[in-house]
Design a protein around this motif. Structure first.
Motif, mmCIF file in Angstrom:
data_model
loop_
_atom_site.group_PDB
_atom_site.id
_atom_site.type_symbol
_atom_site.label_atom_id
_atom_site.label_comp_id
_atom_site.label_asym_id
_atom_site.label_seq_id
_atom_site.Cartn_x
_atom_site.Cartn_y
_atom_site.Cartn_z
ATOM 1 N N LEU A 53 79.675 21.516 -26.873
ATOM 2 C CA LEU A 53 80.116 20.150 -26.548
ATOM 3 C C LEU A 53 79.387 19.109 -27.392
ATOM 4 O O LEU A 53 79.990 18.125 -27.821
ATOM 5 C CB LEU A 53 79.924 19.889 -25.051
ATOM 6 C CG LEU A 53 80.771 20.775 -24.136
ATOM 7 C CD1 LEU A 53 80.407 20.551 -22.684
ATOM 8 C CD2 LEU A 53 82.256 20.548 -24.379
ATOM 9 N N ARG A 54 78.119 19.324 -27.649
ATOM 10 C CA ARG A 54 77.373 18.414 -28.520
ATOM 11 C C ARG A 54 77.946 18.451 -29.939
ATOM 12 O O ARG A 54 78.146 17.422 -30.568
ATOM 13 C CB ARG A 54 75.894 18.773 -28.550
ATOM 14 C CG ARG A 54 75.085 17.832 -29.462
ATOM 15 C CD ARG A 54 73.631 18.187 -29.504
ATOM 16 N NE ARG A 54 73.043 17.962 -28.202
ATOM 17 C CZ ARG A 54 71.942 18.551 -27.768
ATOM 18 N NH1 ARG A 54 71.302 19.422 -28.526
ATOM 19 N NH2 ARG A 54 71.461 18.280 -26.580
ATOM 20 N N GLY A 55 78.222 19.653 -30.417
ATOM 21 C CA GLY A 55 78.807 19.792 -31.746
ATOM 22 C C GLY A 55 80.151 19.096 -31.855
ATOM 23 O O GLY A 55 80.429 18.406 -32.842
ATOM 24 N N LYS A 56 80.984 19.266 -30.833
ATOM 25 C CA LYS A 56 82.297 18.596 -30.843
ATOM 26 C C LYS A 56 82.121 17.075 -30.826
ATOM 27 O O LYS A 56 82.821 16.364 -31.532
ATOM 28 C CB LYS A 56 83.135 19.049 -29.637
ATOM 29 C CG LYS A 56 83.649 20.468 -29.725
ATOM 30 C CD LYS A 56 84.505 20.726 -30.941
ATOM 31 C CE LYS A 56 85.780 19.904 -30.913
ATOM 32 N NZ LYS A 56 86.563 20.023 -32.151
ATOM 33 N N ARG A 57 81.200 16.590 -29.995
ATOM 34 C CA ARG A 57 80.964 15.149 -29.908
ATOM 35 C C ARG A 57 80.501 14.581 -31.250
ATOM 36 O O ARG A 57 80.846 13.452 -31.611
ATOM 37 C CB ARG A 57 79.930 14.857 -28.818
ATOM 38 C CG ARG A 57 79.796 13.374 -28.504
ATOM 39 C CD ARG A 57 78.755 13.072 -27.456
ATOM 40 N NE ARG A 57 77.441 13.138 -28.078
ATOM 41 C CZ ARG A 57 76.462 13.970 -27.779
ATOM 42 N NH1 ARG A 57 76.600 14.835 -26.844
ATOM 43 N NH2 ARG A 57 75.319 13.963 -28.393
ATOM 44 N N LEU A 58 79.755 15.372 -32.009
ATOM 45 C CA LEU A 58 79.259 14.923 -33.307
ATOM 46 C C LEU A 58 80.293 15.115 -34.418
ATOM 47 O O LEU A 58 80.049 14.726 -35.550
ATOM 48 C CB LEU A 58 77.960 15.660 -33.660
ATOM 49 C CG LEU A 58 76.783 15.340 -32.745
ATOM 50 C CD1 LEU A 58 75.591 16.236 -33.073
ATOM 51 C CD2 LEU A 58 76.398 13.874 -32.844
ATOM 52 N N GLY A 59 81.420 15.725 -34.076
ATOM 53 C CA GLY A 59 82.505 15.850 -35.041
ATOM 54 C C GLY A 59 82.543 17.156 -35.807
ATOM 55 O O GLY A 59 83.279 17.280 -36.782
ATOM 56 N N PHE A 60 81.781 18.143 -35.373
ATOM 57 C CA PHE A 60 81.809 19.429 -36.047
ATOM 58 C C PHE A 60 83.027 20.224 -35.610
ATOM 59 O O PHE A 60 83.482 20.118 -34.470
ATOM 60 C CB PHE A 60 80.541 20.232 -35.752
ATOM 61 C CG PHE A 60 79.288 19.621 -36.323
ATOM 62 C CD1 PHE A 60 79.133 19.460 -37.693
ATOM 63 C CD2 PHE A 60 78.272 19.200 -35.501
ATOM 64 C CE1 PHE A 60 77.989 18.892 -38.219
ATOM 65 C CE2 PHE A 60 77.114 18.638 -36.018
ATOM 66 C CZ PHE A 60 76.971 18.475 -37.381
ATOM 67 N N VAL A 89 74.361 18.465 -40.555
ATOM 68 C CA VAL A 89 74.070 17.114 -40.070
ATOM 69 C C VAL A 89 74.106 16.131 -41.235
ATOM 70 O O VAL A 89 74.671 15.040 -41.122
ATOM 71 C CB VAL A 89 72.713 17.075 -39.331
ATOM 72 C CG1 VAL A 89 72.205 15.656 -39.154
ATOM 73 C CG2 VAL A 89 72.840 17.778 -37.986
ATOM 74 N N SER A 90 73.534 16.520 -42.354
ATOM 75 C CA SER A 90 73.537 15.656 -43.536
ATOM 76 C C SER A 90 74.967 15.391 -44.018
ATOM 77 O O SER A 90 75.327 14.247 -44.329
ATOM 78 C CB SER A 90 72.711 16.303 -44.651
ATOM 79 O OG SER A 90 72.722 15.503 -45.792
ATOM 80 N N GLU A 91 75.777 16.440 -44.075
ATOM 81 C CA GLU A 91 77.175 16.284 -44.484
ATOM 82 C C GLU A 91 77.925 15.360 -43.530
ATOM 83 O O GLU A 91 78.675 14.478 -43.963
ATOM 84 C CB GLU A 91 77.876 17.646 -44.537
ATOM 85 C CG GLU A 91 77.441 18.534 -45.663
ATOM 86 C CD GLU A 91 78.031 19.940 -45.560
ATOM 87 O OE1 GLU A 91 78.892 20.186 -44.675
ATOM 88 O OE2 GLU A 91 77.626 20.798 -46.356
ATOM 89 N N ARG A 92 77.727 15.571 -42.246
ATOM 90 C CA ARG A 92 78.432 14.754 -41.242
ATOM 91 C C ARG A 92 77.993 13.302 -41.320
ATOM 92 O O ARG A 92 78.801 12.388 -41.212
ATOM 93 C CB ARG A 92 78.180 15.331 -39.842
ATOM 94 C CG ARG A 92 78.943 14.614 -38.761
ATOM 95 C CD ARG A 92 80.446 14.796 -38.915
ATOM 96 N NE ARG A 92 81.117 14.087 -37.862
ATOM 97 C CZ ARG A 92 82.219 13.378 -38.020
ATOM 98 N NH1 ARG A 92 82.823 13.343 -39.191
ATOM 99 N NH2 ARG A 92 82.748 12.729 -37.012
ATOM 100 N N ARG A 93 76.693 13.080 -41.533
ATOM 101 C CA ARG A 93 76.175 11.724 -41.667
ATOM 102 C C ARG A 93 76.832 11.018 -42.863
ATOM 103 O O ARG A 93 77.240 9.868 -42.749
ATOM 104 C CB ARG A 93 74.661 11.742 -41.844
ATOM 105 C CG ARG A 93 74.055 10.356 -42.021
ATOM 106 C CD ARG A 93 72.554 10.415 -42.183
ATOM 107 N NE ARG A 93 71.884 10.894 -41.002
ATOM 108 C CZ ARG A 93 71.615 10.130 -39.936
ATOM 109 N NH1 ARG A 93 71.980 8.875 -39.920
ATOM 110 N NH2 ARG A 93 70.989 10.640 -38.910
#
Length: 121
Positions: A53-60, A89-93
Motif C-alpha cells: 500500500l505504501r508503494g502504491k501510494r508513492l506511485g510504484f 525512490v530517486s527515479e520516482r522523485r
C-alpha cells in the motif's frame, strides 16, 4: 490464532476492501494460509500488505513492488533491497519533480489565458 488476522481485520486496519486484499493475493504479492476455507494472514503478510500500500501510494507499479518484496525474501542482509529501493525512490522523485514543473507551466499558461480573457471583457 495469536498473530493471525482475518481478511476483514486487515481490510479494516488498512481501510481497504477485502477485494483489494484478494487482488494482491491473486497477483502473488501476499500468500495467506488457509484454515479450512478461511484465509488467515500472518504478521509477515500484514507487513507485506503495508509495504504494498505504501508503494502504491508513492506511485510504484505492482511489478516494482513485487521486485522489491521478492528481493526481501532472497537477501537476508537486505543490501540489494535497500539499493533497489534507493534507485526506485530517486527515479520516482525525478518523475514527480518533472510533473510539478509541468503543472506549474500549465498553471502559468492558464493564468495568461485568464488575464487575456478578462482584458477582453
Amino acid at each position: 490464532m495469536d498473530g493471525l488476522f482475518s481478511i476483514n481485520e486487515l481490510a479494516e486496519a488498512f481501510d481497504i476492501s477485502a477485494r483489494a486484499i484478494r487482488f494482491y493475493e491473486d497477483k502473488g504479492l501476499i500468500a495467506p494460509e488457509r484454515v479450512g476455507s478461511r484465509r488467515v494472514y500472518t504478521k509477515r503478510d500484514r507487513g507485506r500488505l503495508q509495504l504494498i500500500l505504501r508503494g502504491k501510494r508513492l506511485g510504484f507499479s505492482l511489478a516494482e513492488i513485487r521486485e522489491y518484496l521478492d528481493m526481501y525474501d532472497q537477501d537476508p542482509t537486505q543490501q540489494a533491497q535497500i539499493r533497489l529501493l534507493l534507485e526506485k525512490v530517486s527515479e520516482r522523485r525525478m518523475q514527480l519533480e518533472q510533473q510539478m514543473i509541468d503543472i506549474q507551466d500549465t498553471l502559468s499558461d492558464l493564468d495568461d489565458i485568464e488575464t487575456q480573457i478578462k482584458a477582453r471583457l
